[in-house]
Write an enzyme that holds these catalytic residues in place. Structure first.
Site, PDB file in Angstrom:
ATOM      1  N   ASP A 236      -2.380  -7.384  20.486  1.00  0.00           N
ATOM      2  CA  ASP A 236      -1.029  -6.279  20.693  1.00  0.00           C
ATOM      3  C   ASP A 236      -2.036  -5.379  22.701  1.00  0.00           C
ATOM      4  OD1 ASP A 236       0.292  -7.153  18.976  1.00  0.00           O
ATOM      5  OD2 ASP A 236       0.310  -5.669  18.182  1.00  0.00           O
ATOM      6  N   HIS A 377      -6.693  -6.095  19.181  1.00  0.00           N
ATOM      7  CA  HIS A 377      -6.285  -5.622  20.339  1.00  0.00           C
ATOM      8  C   HIS A 377      -6.496  -5.756  22.278  1.00  0.00           C
ATOM      9  CE1 HIS A 377      -3.719  -3.053  17.487  1.00  0.00           C
ATOM     10  NE2 HIS A 377      -3.236  -2.859  17.843  1.00  0.00           N
TER      11      HIS A 377
END
Length: 425
Positions: A236, A377
């Site tokens: 992400d 992430h």
């Protein structure tokens, strides 16, 4: 003069001549010997004094800090009082300085994080080089030798038998069905714990290892096997400065992943989405500006996803095929205004919080299961550093690393727009 007397006189003269010749020979030989002796003493007295500097060998474990390096100074002569310079500086003074580490430094050429045997070199200071060339020339001879730093593998040690090479772990077991980073190379061990060579199917790859067992290249991409477990790595908040390195690692091991990108980030890294597609990864939509969509209007929700899809189409020629809502915040309003499946996660590594490579690896490998979706992430350096051990660990557990849509297709699941998926089984 009688004949007898003449004979005696002749014999006497002959003996006298012989004695003169003998004396001349003795004098000549004595002169030569004396010259040689004087020359020997002169040369021996004036020959350079040999000093040997050898760095002491060091042995450390992988990842340990390198201790202060030191060296042995060896001098076998007997002229420590020999003058070398002004103010009473003698050979003994120089030896003392060298033992204190003056006039040189010890240079380590290696990586304490990679197990191997690395050299230690002696490097003289520029001032001392000038002294050796000028003031000390002909007085001393400095010989340097190499020392070594041995970095031991933190996981264990190599062993060999008539069947091949194995790697004994600290707990007394042998490494099996796993990769090993050793001596700057990557190795793999089969189910019996022996190092493999040649072409070996691992994960979704046909991997090639040379005759010494070191990994050389990926071969063909093997088709997905629905009967084998699979898992999806997802990232992400990118693309960011770490994303390219993550893609390098994914490509190296032919692993696929899904990237949920923010529209605000795409213009900063316009080449990244296209490369994702090139190496088999999937484009995901994480909204434009990362708002809590449950607090947005229906029009704003649609705009958040539409803007990001347009940017992806502009830079990569394709929109996203899956979406992830920011903060995992979703309700009926958000679902109703999504045109893509809403992908959540099975395992939250919390990499954004810990920012710790080992924690990321442990969270992924310990919780891994078939059909699981892993949340990471790609904007954190610690996450980028954890990708390789995560891939190798999942391969060792037998997983195929796939995108969200690859996994859904392999499991005959149709992903529906607006519907939430925390696991794909």
């Amino acid at each position: 003069m009688s004949t007898r007397r003449k004979q005696n006189l002749k014999a006497h003269m002959k003996r006298k001549k012989k004695r003169r010749l003998q004396r001349r020979i003795i004098v000549s030989v004595s002169g030569v010997l004396l010259f040689l002796l004087i020359s020997f003493l002169y040369l021996n007295y004036n020959k350079p004094e040999l000093i040997v500097i050898r760095p002491r060998n060091v042995e450390i474990n992988q990842g340990e800090a390198l201790p202060k390096l030191s060296a042995n100074i060896t001098y076998a002569g007997k002229r420590k009082k020999r003058a070398l310079g002004e103010n009473g500086y003698t050979l003994s003074s120089l030896l003392s300085d060298l033992k204190k580490g003056k006039h040189y430094e010890l240079v380590f050429e290696g990586d304490t994080n990679v197990d191997n045997k690395y050299p230690i070199h002696v490097k003289f200071t520029e001032d001392f080089k000038n002294l050796l060339k000028n003031q000390y020339q002909g007085k001393i001879e400095l010989k340097t030798e190499k020392g070594h730093v041995t970095v031991l593998n933190s996981r264990g040690k190599w062993q060999s038998d008539d069947k091949g090479k194995r790697f004994l772990l600290e707990d007394g077991t042998y490494l099996a069905n796993q990769y090993l980073n050793s001596q700057g190379q990557l190795y793999y061990f089969d189910s019996n714990g022996y190092m493999v060579t040649g072409d070996v199917p691992i994960g979704r790859n046909m991997m090639h290892f040379n005759k010494k067992g070191a990994f050389e290249k990926r071969g063909e991409l093997l088709p997905l096997d629905p009967a084998r477990p699979m898992i999806a790595l997802t990232f992400d908040d990118g693309p960011g400065s770490e994303t390219a390195g993550i893609l390098d690692t994914l490509e190296k091991y032919n692993a696929h992943a899904t990237f949920f990108m923010l529209g605000t980030q795409i213009p900063n890294h316009p080449d990244i989405p296209g490369r994702m597609l090139e190496i088999g990864c999937e484009l995901g939509n994480h909204s434009y500006g990362h708002p809590n969509l449950t607090k947005e209007s229906p029009e704003s929700i649609r705009t958040q996803f539409n803007q990001t899809n347009q940017l992806l189409t502009d830079v990569a020629g394709s929109p996203a095929t899956v979406a992830r809502v920011p903060y995992g915040a979703i309700n009926g309003k958000v679902s109703a205004n999504m045109t893509l499946p809403a992908i959540f996660w099975t395992i939250d590594t919390r990499d954004w919080e810990t920012k710790n490579k080992d924690a990321n690896v442990a969270a992924t490998l310990q919780g891994a299961g078939d059909g699981h979706i892993i949340l990471l992430h790609d904007i954190h350096k610690s996450t980028a550093e954890s990708v390789e051990p995560i891939i190798l660990g999942l391969y060792a557990q037998g997983y195929q690393l796939v995108t969200i849509n690859e996994m859904a297709k392999a499991k005959n699941i149709t992903l529906e727009p607006g519907k939430s998926y925390h696991i794909i089984q």
